[in-house]
Design an enzyme around this catalytic site. Structure first.
Site, PDB file in Angstrom:
ATOM      1  CG  HIS A  65       0.026  -0.159   2.698  1.00 17.45           C
ATOM      2  ND1 HIS A  65       0.530  -1.023   2.955  1.00 17.45           N
ATOM      3  CD2 HIS A  65      -0.574   0.642   3.471  1.00 17.45           C
ATOM      4  CE1 HIS A  65       0.742  -0.421   4.479  1.00 17.45           C
ATOM      5  NE2 HIS A  65       0.394   0.458   4.759  1.00 17.45           N
ATOM      6  CG  HIS A  67       0.289   4.613   4.815  1.00 18.75           C
ATOM      7  ND1 HIS A  67      -0.816   3.672   5.742  1.00 18.75           N
ATOM      8  CD2 HIS A  67      -0.700   5.243   4.543  1.00 18.75           C
ATOM      9  CE1 HIS A  67      -2.005   3.907   5.730  1.00 18.75           C
ATOM     10  NE2 HIS A  67      -1.810   5.029   5.075  1.00 18.75           N
ATOM     11  CG  ASP A  69       5.237   2.508   7.344  1.00 20.16           C
ATOM     12  OD1 ASP A  69       4.026   3.374   6.521  1.00 20.16           O
ATOM     13  OD2 ASP A  69       4.968   1.629   7.976  1.00 20.16           O
ATOM     14  CG  HIS A  70       4.190   0.139   3.712  1.00 22.91           C
ATOM     15  ND1 HIS A  70       4.177  -1.384   4.243  1.00 22.91           N
ATOM     16  CD2 HIS A  70       3.972   0.765   4.678  1.00 22.91           C
ATOM     17  CE1 HIS A  70       3.948  -1.614   5.600  1.00 22.91           C
ATOM     18  NE2 HIS A  70       3.480   0.143   5.882  1.00 22.91           N
ATOM     19  CG  HIS A 126      -4.096   0.192   7.037  1.00 18.28           C
ATOM     20  ND1 HIS A 126      -3.717   0.841   7.989  1.00 18.28           N
ATOM     21  CD2 HIS A 126      -2.733   0.115   6.304  1.00 18.28           C
ATOM     22  CE1 HIS A 126      -2.333   1.644   8.231  1.00 18.28           C
ATOM     23  NE2 HIS A 126      -1.457   1.359   6.774  1.00 18.28           N
ATOM     24  CG  ASP A 144       0.928  -1.400   8.099  1.00 22.01           C
ATOM     25  OD1 ASP A 144       2.063  -1.960   7.811  1.00 22.01           O
ATOM     26  OD2 ASP A 144       1.314   0.018   7.622  1.00 22.01           O
ATOM     27  CG  HIS A 183       4.013  -1.936  11.378  1.00 23.20           C
ATOM     28  ND1 HIS A 183       5.034  -0.876  11.534  1.00 23.20           N
ATOM     29  CD2 HIS A 183       3.202  -1.848  10.211  1.00 23.20           C
ATOM     30  CE1 HIS A 183       4.765   0.072  10.396  1.00 23.20           C
ATOM     31  NE2 HIS A 183       3.590  -0.551   9.445  1.00 23.20           N
TER      32      HIS A 183
HETATM   33 FE    FE Z   1       2.782   0.925   8.007  1.00 27.83          FE
HETATM   34 ZN    ZN Z   2       0.066   1.565   6.922  1.00 28.23          ZN
END
Ligand code: FE
Ligand code: ZN
Length: 270
Positions: A65, A67, A69-70, A126, A144, A183
């Site tokens: 996805h 975000h 951090d991805h 999410h 996530d 995570h």
């Molecule tokens: Fe994340």
């Molecule tokens: Zn995320």
């Protein structure tokens, strides 16, 4: 508890777990033929380091996805490997929020890579573009959506959507499936789980195991789906104990229980 080191030689590719920042994981998939793919790309440096140590050519980025951090390292990885195929879902492609995306993966689509076959599943909840990568070797990269002992926050989707993602999609995978989430949230998730499911013996035993792993700086991820059914409150929304803890009666639809649980977790400071 299983981890990447316990992979049997018969699996088509090895999974190298790369911890990034405080709690993110990127996963390098390595079929032992000099190629590699990465599932999610929080930061380039640790990924490039593992690639260069192994002399590996990155052929694919599998983003779950949009975000940061991805996908944060997509551009740097593309710069290092200009031919890399950048995969993501349709919604994220239409919203142009996966940097450098070259391939749109559709729900239910299968593709071959690294001697294995992957089935792509859309799991919007999410975020609305979230997808999961479910391999025939019973390994699923779930981003996530489903965490060990928990689930992702509902940033864009609804509780009903998360209910579908958990019970109708990921929950239908083989019970032995290894779940690689993005995570290391397990310890906090189990702390919350114990507040709504305090007499669950398996949960209590796992909590001790997880505390010991974390005290030694070891990852708790991946989990197995059968383990999640036993300990993850978000997969136990039909449990009378959990319904009682949330003041939901037995006739409430499951997604309402899940929504109440998610709201409670959002405010949980344990
Ligand atoms: Fe994340
Ligand atoms: Zn995320």
């Amino acid at each position: 508890m299983d981890n990447a080191a316990s992979m049997t030689p018969s699996t088509p590719f090895d999974v190298v777990q790369i911890p990034v920042w405080t709690d993110n994981y990127a996963y390098l998939l390595c079929p032992r033929d000099g190629t590699a793919a990465v599932v999610d790309s929080p930061e380039a440096e640790p990924i490039l380091e593992v690639l260069s140590q192994g002399g590996l050519q990155l052929t694919h980025i599998f983003n779950t996805h949009h975000h940061f951090d991805h996908i944060g390292a997509n551009q740097e990885l593309i710069a290092a490997f200009p031919d890399v195929v950048v995969c993501g879902g349709r919604y994220d492609a239409e919203h142009q929020r996966i940097p450098g995306q070259t391939r749109i993966l559709e729900d239910g689509e299968t593709f071959e890579w690294g001697g294995d076959r992957c089935t792509v599943r859309e799991v919007p909840a999410h975020t609305l573009g979230h997808i999961a990568y479910c391999w025939d070797s019973n390994r699923a990269f779930v981003g996530d959506t489903l965490f060990f002992g928990g689930c992702g926050r509902l940033f864009e989707g609804t509780a009903a959507m998360m209910d579908r993602a958990l019970y109708e999609v990921l929950g239908r995978l083989d019970n032995s499936t290894l779940l690689y989430c993005a995570h290391e949230y397990t310890e906090a998730n189990l702390r919350f789980a114990r507040t709504v499911d305090p007499h669950n013996a398996e949960l209590l035993a796992l909590s001790e195991e997880v505390a010991s792993l974390r005290a030694r700086g070891k990852p708790t991820v991946p989990s197995r789906l059968e383990q999640e059914w036993a300990i993850n409150p978000f997969l136990r929304c039909d449990s009378p104990t959990i319904r009682q803890a949330l003041n939901c009666d037995t006739s409430s639809p499951r997604h309402e229980v899940l929504g109440a649980l998610r709201t409670l977790k959002d405010g949980f400071r344990g």
